[in-house]
Write an enzyme that holds these catalytic residues in place. Structure first.
Site, PDB file in Angstrom:
ATOM      1  N   GLU A  86       0.864  -1.188   0.000  1.00  0.00           N
ATOM      2  CA  GLU A  86       0.000   0.000   0.000  1.00  0.00           C
ATOM      3  C   GLU A  86       0.897   1.233   0.000  1.00  0.00           C
ATOM      4  O   GLU A  86       1.702   1.425   0.913  1.00  0.00           O
ATOM      5  CB  GLU A  86      -0.933   0.026   1.203  1.00  0.00           C
ATOM      6  CG  GLU A  86      -1.876   1.224   1.170  1.00  0.00           C
ATOM      7  CD  GLU A  86      -2.877   1.255   2.309  1.00  0.00           C
ATOM      8  OE1 GLU A  86      -3.693   2.191   2.356  1.00  0.00           O
ATOM      9  OE2 GLU A  86      -2.833   0.348   3.172  1.00  0.00           O
ATOM     10  N   ASP A 161      -1.601  12.086  -4.166  1.00  0.00           N
ATOM     11  CA  ASP A 161      -1.624  13.526  -4.440  1.00  0.00           C
ATOM     12  C   ASP A 161      -1.944  13.742  -5.918  1.00  0.00           C
ATOM     13  O   ASP A 161      -1.247  13.239  -6.798  1.00  0.00           O
ATOM     14  CB  ASP A 161      -0.254  14.126  -4.117  1.00  0.00           C
ATOM     15  CG  ASP A 161      -0.275  15.637  -4.030  1.00  0.00           C
ATOM     16  OD1 ASP A 161      -1.054  16.263  -4.798  1.00  0.00           O
ATOM     17  OD2 ASP A 161       0.486  16.203  -3.228  1.00  0.00           O
ATOM     18  N   LYS A 165      -2.205  21.266 -10.599  1.00  0.00           N
ATOM     19  CA  LYS A 165      -1.702  22.252 -11.555  1.00  0.00           C
ATOM     20  C   LYS A 165      -1.012  21.550 -12.727  1.00  0.00           C
ATOM     21  O   LYS A 165      -0.255  20.604 -12.531  1.00  0.00           O
ATOM     22  CB  LYS A 165      -0.744  23.223 -10.875  1.00  0.00           C
ATOM     23  CG  LYS A 165      -1.409  24.092  -9.806  1.00  0.00           C
ATOM     24  CD  LYS A 165      -0.413  25.040  -9.163  1.00  0.00           C
ATOM     25  CE  LYS A 165      -1.097  25.892  -8.095  1.00  0.00           C
ATOM     26  NZ  LYS A 165      -0.141  26.823  -7.431  1.00  0.00           N
ATOM     27  N   ASP A 197     -10.416  10.834  -5.994  1.00  0.00           N
ATOM     28  CA  ASP A 197     -11.620  11.653  -6.116  1.00  0.00           C
ATOM     29  C   ASP A 197     -11.357  12.872  -6.998  1.00  0.00           C
ATOM     30  O   ASP A 197     -12.157  13.807  -7.014  1.00  0.00           O
ATOM     31  CB  ASP A 197     -12.117  12.093  -4.739  1.00  0.00           C
ATOM     32  CG  ASP A 197     -11.152  13.034  -4.027  1.00  0.00           C
ATOM     33  OD1 ASP A 197      -9.949  13.025  -4.381  1.00  0.00           O
ATOM     34  OD2 ASP A 197     -11.593  13.773  -3.126  1.00  0.00           O
ATOM     35  N   PHE A 236     -11.586  10.839   4.996  1.00  0.00           N
ATOM     36  CA  PHE A 236     -11.246  11.774   3.923  1.00  0.00           C
ATOM     37  C   PHE A 236     -12.186  11.598   2.734  1.00  0.00           C
ATOM     38  O   PHE A 236     -12.685  12.565   2.160  1.00  0.00           O
ATOM     39  CB  PHE A 236      -9.801  11.534   3.486  1.00  0.00           C
ATOM     40  CG  PHE A 236      -9.400  12.246   2.223  1.00  0.00           C
ATOM     41  CD1 PHE A 236      -9.008  13.575   2.250  1.00  0.00           C
ATOM     42  CD2 PHE A 236      -9.427  11.599   0.994  1.00  0.00           C
ATOM     43  CE1 PHE A 236      -8.645  14.244   1.087  1.00  0.00           C
ATOM     44  CE2 PHE A 236      -9.073  12.253  -0.170  1.00  0.00           C
ATOM     45  CZ  PHE A 236      -8.676  13.572  -0.122  1.00  0.00           C
ATOM     46  N   GLU A 237     -12.440  10.354   2.376  1.00  0.00           N
ATOM     47  CA  GLU A 237     -13.324  10.077   1.244  1.00  0.00           C
ATOM     48  C   GLU A 237     -14.743  10.538   1.540  1.00  0.00           C
ATOM     49  O   GLU A 237     -15.424  11.102   0.679  1.00  0.00           O
ATOM     50  CB  GLU A 237     -13.305   8.581   0.950  1.00  0.00           C
ATOM     51  CG  GLU A 237     -14.124   8.173  -0.266  1.00  0.00           C
ATOM     52  CD  GLU A 237     -14.019   6.687  -0.546  1.00  0.00           C
ATOM     53  OE1 GLU A 237     -14.677   6.228  -1.506  1.00  0.00           O
ATOM     54  OE2 GLU A 237     -13.299   5.985   0.176  1.00  0.00           O
TER      55      GLU A 237
END
Length: 255
Positions: A86, A161, A165, A197, A236-237
């Protein structure tokens, strides 16, 4: 009158001395390997007393630094269990849950976030998990220098991440070069499972995975996969879903 207890002074740590001398190293690979564009940024945030205690007590048993100086014996490390790598586990809640739900699979969890490393060690200890190891450092060095061919029964990359940009897109982890490397460390039939996401990143992931000859989509008609039951819905999701984000899962098999 009863006087209030005085606060105990915190000993000063000399500049350059590691914060956790028996814990994760600040830069485990040092200058042994070439500098390159990295897909991650070390995050500096406060380590809680509980996380620090876990790092001090448990790192020597359940942690390892990615120094690139040896090839790991995963069979010995996990007692012969099949092992899933992971990459990026955040605070470790989902990792600990997956390890508890499937004790027949070992999880080698990699991150550079010290509070998360301590938190995962603490969660694993509280749950009595023996199938989790926490690795500190660059996953690319781990894959390239420290894992044998066909060593992995799966790879998970959840919410990397997105580097939104355009000038930073080259920093995204899921690129053809990464897929070529990780494919050599996965046994045939092993699954690479990505989730994001960030819609543009999901589109890029789907494009490069579909085009790579070492992988095939587990979805018969191509496209994204439903979230499998073994991947927990993280905090977080959940926040992202509450904000209208759409989460995409991609499951590609090593051919």
């Amino acid at each position: 009158m009863v006087s209030e207890p005085r606060e105990t002074a915190v000993p000063h740590r000399p500049k350059g001395e590691p914060r956790f001398p028996e814990g994760p190293a600040p830069d485990p690979a040092g200058s042994h390997f070439e500098r390159r564009i990295r897909s991650f940024q070390p995050r500096r945030s406060r380590v809680t007393p509980g996380q620090g205690d876990a790092l001090r007590r448990l790192w020597g048993t359940w942690g390892l630094d990615i120094d690139g100086q040896r090839v790991l014996d995963l069979g010995a490390m996990f007692g012969g269990l099949p092992v899933v790598l992971e990459i990026g586990f955040g605070m470790g809640e989902a990792t600990a849950q997956m390890a508890a739900d499937d004790p027949s699979t070992g999880i080698l969890a990699v991150d550079v976030h010290t509070p998360g490393q301590g938190n995962l060690l603490s969660l694993a200890e509280k749950a009595g998990l023996s199938n989790v190891r926490v690795a500190n450092g660059d996953a690319i060095i781990l894959l390239r220098e420290m894992l044998a061919p066909d060593a992995l029964d799966g790879v998970r990359v959840y919410f990397p991440d997105p580097w939104p940009k355009k000038r930073h897109h080259k920093r995204r982890l899921i690129q053809p070069e990464f897929l070529g490397l990780v494919a050599t460390r996965m046994r045939p039939g092993a699954v690479l499972h990505c989730a994001t996401d960030w819609e543009p990143y999901a589109e890029q992931m789907l494009e490069v995975l579909t085009a790579h000859p070492a992988f095939e989509n587990t979805v018969p008609d191509g496209g994204y996969a439903p979230r499998p039951g073994f991947r927990p819905l993280t905090r977080f999701e959940g926040q992202g879903l509450d904000n209208g984000h759409v989460v995409h899962d991609l499951l590609f098999r090593r051919v």
